[in-house]
Scaffold this active site. Structure first.
Site, PDB file in Angstrom:
ATOM      1  N   ARG A   1      36.779  41.765  46.302  1.00  0.00           N
ATOM      2  CA  ARG A   1      35.941  42.140  45.188  1.00  0.00           C
ATOM      3  C   ARG A   1      34.276  41.782  45.591  1.00  0.00           C
ATOM      4  O   ARG A   1      34.076  40.630  45.588  1.00  0.00           O
ATOM      5  CB  ARG A   1      36.345  41.135  43.815  1.00  0.00           C
ATOM      6  CG  ARG A   1      35.419  41.260  42.721  1.00  0.00           C
ATOM      7  CD  ARG A   1      36.034  41.039  41.405  1.00  0.00           C
ATOM      8  NE  ARG A   1      36.873  41.796  40.736  1.00  0.00           N
ATOM      9  CZ  ARG A   1      37.321  41.720  39.522  1.00  0.00           C
ATOM     10  NH1 ARG A   1      36.870  41.032  38.676  1.00  0.00           N
ATOM     11  NH2 ARG A   1      38.036  42.651  39.233  1.00  0.00           N
TER      12      ARG A   1
ATOM     13  N   HIS B   1      37.349  51.200  41.131  1.00  0.00           N
ATOM     14  CA  HIS B   1      38.088  50.177  40.911  1.00  0.00           C
ATOM     15  C   HIS B   1      39.626  50.728  40.798  1.00  0.00           C
ATOM     16  O   HIS B   1      40.105  50.722  40.116  1.00  0.00           O
ATOM     17  CB  HIS B   1      37.717  49.471  39.345  1.00  0.00           C
ATOM     18  CG  HIS B   1      38.689  48.111  39.043  1.00  0.00           C
ATOM     19  ND1 HIS B   1      39.232  47.611  40.091  1.00  0.00           N
ATOM     20  CD2 HIS B   1      38.367  47.453  38.097  1.00  0.00           C
ATOM     21  CE1 HIS B   1      39.731  46.351  39.425  1.00  0.00           C
ATOM     22  NE2 HIS B   1      39.112  46.342  38.235  1.00  0.00           N
TER      23      HIS B   1
ATOM     24  N   GLN C   1      42.750  49.177  39.142  1.00  0.00           N
ATOM     25  CA  GLN C   1      42.653  49.398  37.747  1.00  0.00           C
ATOM     26  C   GLN C   1      43.276  50.778  37.237  1.00  0.00           C
ATOM     27  O   GLN C   1      43.944  51.056  36.292  1.00  0.00           O
ATOM     28  CB  GLN C   1      41.240  49.158  37.268  1.00  0.00           C
ATOM     29  CG  GLN C   1      41.094  49.233  35.699  1.00  0.00           C
ATOM     30  CD  GLN C   1      41.948  48.112  34.945  1.00  0.00           C
ATOM     31  OE1 GLN C   1      41.439  47.011  35.099  1.00  0.00           O
ATOM     32  NE2 GLN C   1      42.731  48.451  34.113  1.00  0.00           N
TER      33      GLN C   1
ATOM     34  N   ASP D   1      34.646  50.767  28.491  1.00  0.00           N
ATOM     35  CA  ASP D   1      34.500  49.585  29.623  1.00  0.00           C
ATOM     36  C   ASP D   1      33.468  49.109  28.886  1.00  0.00           C
ATOM     37  O   ASP D   1      32.516  49.717  28.356  1.00  0.00           O
ATOM     38  CB  ASP D   1      34.217  50.274  30.886  1.00  0.00           C
ATOM     39  CG  ASP D   1      34.344  48.898  31.796  1.00  0.00           C
ATOM     40  OD1 ASP D   1      34.465  47.693  31.637  1.00  0.00           O
ATOM     41  OD2 ASP D   1      33.897  49.132  33.053  1.00  0.00           O
TER      42      ASP D   1
ATOM     43  N   CYS E   1      39.852  48.448  30.252  1.00  0.00           N
ATOM     44  CA  CYS E   1      40.082  47.538  31.581  1.00  0.00           C
ATOM     45  C   CYS E   1      40.155  45.920  31.252  1.00  0.00           C
ATOM     46  O   CYS E   1      40.670  45.421  32.201  1.00  0.00           O
ATOM     47  CB  CYS E   1      39.380  47.998  32.708  1.00  0.00           C
ATOM     48  SG  CYS E   1      37.473  47.632  32.582  1.00  0.00           S
TER      49      CYS E   1
ATOM     50  N   ARG F   1      48.637  46.099  36.063  1.00  0.00           N
ATOM     51  CA  ARG F   1      48.043  45.697  37.291  1.00  0.00           C
ATOM     52  C   ARG F   1      49.089  44.932  38.405  1.00  0.00           C
ATOM     53  O   ARG F   1      49.056  45.106  39.482  1.00  0.00           O
ATOM     54  CB  ARG F   1      46.793  44.545  36.929  1.00  0.00           C
ATOM     55  CG  ARG F   1      45.753  45.222  35.937  1.00  0.00           C
ATOM     56  CD  ARG F   1      44.928  46.263  36.679  1.00  0.00           C
ATOM     57  NE  ARG F   1      44.428  45.996  38.019  1.00  0.00           N
ATOM     58  CZ  ARG F   1      43.052  45.125  38.188  1.00  0.00           C
ATOM     59  NH1 ARG F   1      42.501  44.763  37.055  1.00  0.00           N
ATOM     60  NH2 ARG F   1      42.851  44.672  39.395  1.00  0.00           N
TER      61      ARG F   1
HETATM   62  N1   CP Z   1      40.001  44.611  34.782  1.00  0.00           N
HETATM   63  C1   CP Z   1      39.735  43.697  35.531  1.00  0.00           C
HETATM   64  O1   CP Z   1      39.609  43.887  36.830  1.00  0.00           O
HETATM   65  O2   CP Z   1      39.758  42.400  34.960  1.00  0.00           O
HETATM   66  P1   CP Z   1      39.232  41.131  36.034  1.00  0.00           P
HETATM   67  O3   CP Z   1      37.479  41.194  36.071  1.00  0.00           O
HETATM   68  O4   CP Z   1      39.300  39.990  35.019  1.00  0.00           O
HETATM   69  O5   CP Z   1      39.689  41.018  37.371  1.00  0.00           O
HETATM   70  N1  NVA Z   2      32.709  47.759  34.878  1.00  0.00           N
HETATM   71  C1  NVA Z   2      33.217  46.270  35.029  1.00  0.00           C
HETATM   72  C2  NVA Z   2      34.758  46.209  35.256  1.00  0.00           C
HETATM   73  C3  NVA Z   2      35.266  44.773  35.136  1.00  0.00           C
HETATM   74  C4  NVA Z   2      36.752  44.823  35.611  1.00  0.00           C
HETATM   75  C5  NVA Z   2      32.451  45.560  36.018  1.00  0.00           C
HETATM   76  O1  NVA Z   2      32.225  46.075  37.118  1.00  0.00           O
HETATM   77  O2  NVA Z   2      31.991  44.411  35.773  1.00  0.00           O
END
Ligand code: CP
Ligand code: NVA
Length: 304
Positions: free
Chosen positions: A100, A127, A130, A222, A262, A290
């Site tokens: 990440r 993502h 997701q 989102d 999400c 997930r």
């Molecule tokens: N939706 C998602 O990726 O959640 P987190 O940021 O908590 O991992």
């Molecule tokens: N768009 C959001 C998604 C989090 C799961 C971010 O990047 O923070």
């Protein structure tokens, strides 16, 4: 040749459907596997996480393996040492990496220099984990994907990009509505249009939330402020006014529409409490999926 899971653009429709099928079997316990026995998966996280981290840790353990969490302090990607050195070192210990990151290029670099599979656990561009869980959730609710109408209302961000790729790969129609200046990247729109030609889905981007939700089967939103954009919070809250999912907006949707997000969510900003906690919302099914879809991804990548 090792396979990575960085974007669904690299997966064929048949492979995506196979992953959904596998996830379904894992979910309803028709399938169990110990494929990760003796293997360790490294979780490189530059940003916080609830769902991604926990569902990967649980999923890897259910497949017989174990995880090492490598937060920003431990790895310090590209600062303490080069991404290439990190990737090559970790390849000597681990079975796979979940990353990440902020910059998508960091995920690409990890994959390029690793001899093990790299899974994108969210970058600024995509993502994919997701989106895979999301299309499984939609398929479970409607029994199909082809021909359904998905309205994505909000920021043309990483989650939106991955949904556009997923939808256009599997034949789901998708209308994206963003404020001006927050549209999904042009390259992603072009890519989605090219996949849509093959699958028969219709993908469009405009600036009207009302037009997007008209007759929609799925309404998706989102956060308006993604991780790393905190300094833009005031401007964004202002620019996204009119793109909130609320009772008045959803009137135009199909009667049996589902609401998706999400998470993490901000009640009172991108969605009202009434909608996200209401009877059309399937946010926790998405969160649960997930786990199942990521187990399917791991099985797919580790299969000899
Ligand atoms: N939706 C998602 O990726 O959640 P987190 O940021 O908590 O991992
Ligand atoms: N768009 C959001 C998604 C989090 C799961 C971010 O990047 O923070």
């Amino acid at each position: 040749m090792k396979r990575d899971f960085i974007s669904l653009k690299d997966y064929s429709q048949a492979e995506i459907l196979k992953l959904l099928d596998l996830a379904g079997k894992l979910k309803n316990k028709k399938l169990k596997s110990n494929i990760l026995k003796g293997k360790t998966v490294g979780l490189i996280f530059q940003k916080p996480s609830n769902r991604t981290r926990v569902s990967f840790e649980v999923g890897v353990s259910e497949l017989g393996g174990s995880c090492i969490y490598l937060g920003p302090e431990e790895i310090n990607l590209g600062v303490r040492e080069t991404t290439s050195d990190i990737a090559q070192t970790l390849s000597r210990y681990l079975g796979a990496i979940v990353a990440r990151t902020f910059a998508h290029q960091d995920v690409l670099d990890l994959a390029r220099y690793s001899t093990i599979s790299v899974i994108n656990g969210l970058s600024d561009l995509f993502h994919p984990c997701q989106a895979l869980a999301d299309i499984l959730s939609i398929k479970e609710k409607f029994g199909t994907l082809k021909g359904l109408k998905l309205a994505y209302v909000g920021d043309g961000n990483n989650v939106c990009h991955s949904l556009m790729i997923a939808a256009s790969k599997v034949g789901l129609h998708m209308k994206v509505a963003t404020p001006k200046g927050y549209e999904p990247m042009k390259e992603i729109q072009t890519l989605a249009q090219s996949f849509a030609k093959q699958s028969g889905s219709r993908i469009s981007v405009n600036n009207s939330a009302e037009a997007a939700v008209h007759n929609a089967n799925v309404i998706y939103s989102d956060t308006w402020v993604s991780m790393g954009q905190e300094e833009e919070t005031n401007k964004r809250l202002n620019d996204f006014k009119g793109f909130q999912i609320n009772a008045s907006l959803v009137k135009a949707a199909s009667k049996d529409y589902i609401f998706m997000h999400c998470l993490p969510a901000h009640r009172g900003q991108e969605v009202t409490e009434e909608i996200i906690d209401g009877k059309h919302s399937i946010i926790f099914d998405q969160a649960e999926n997930r786990l199942h879809t990521q187990k399917a991804i791991l099985m797919f990548l580790f299969k000899k």
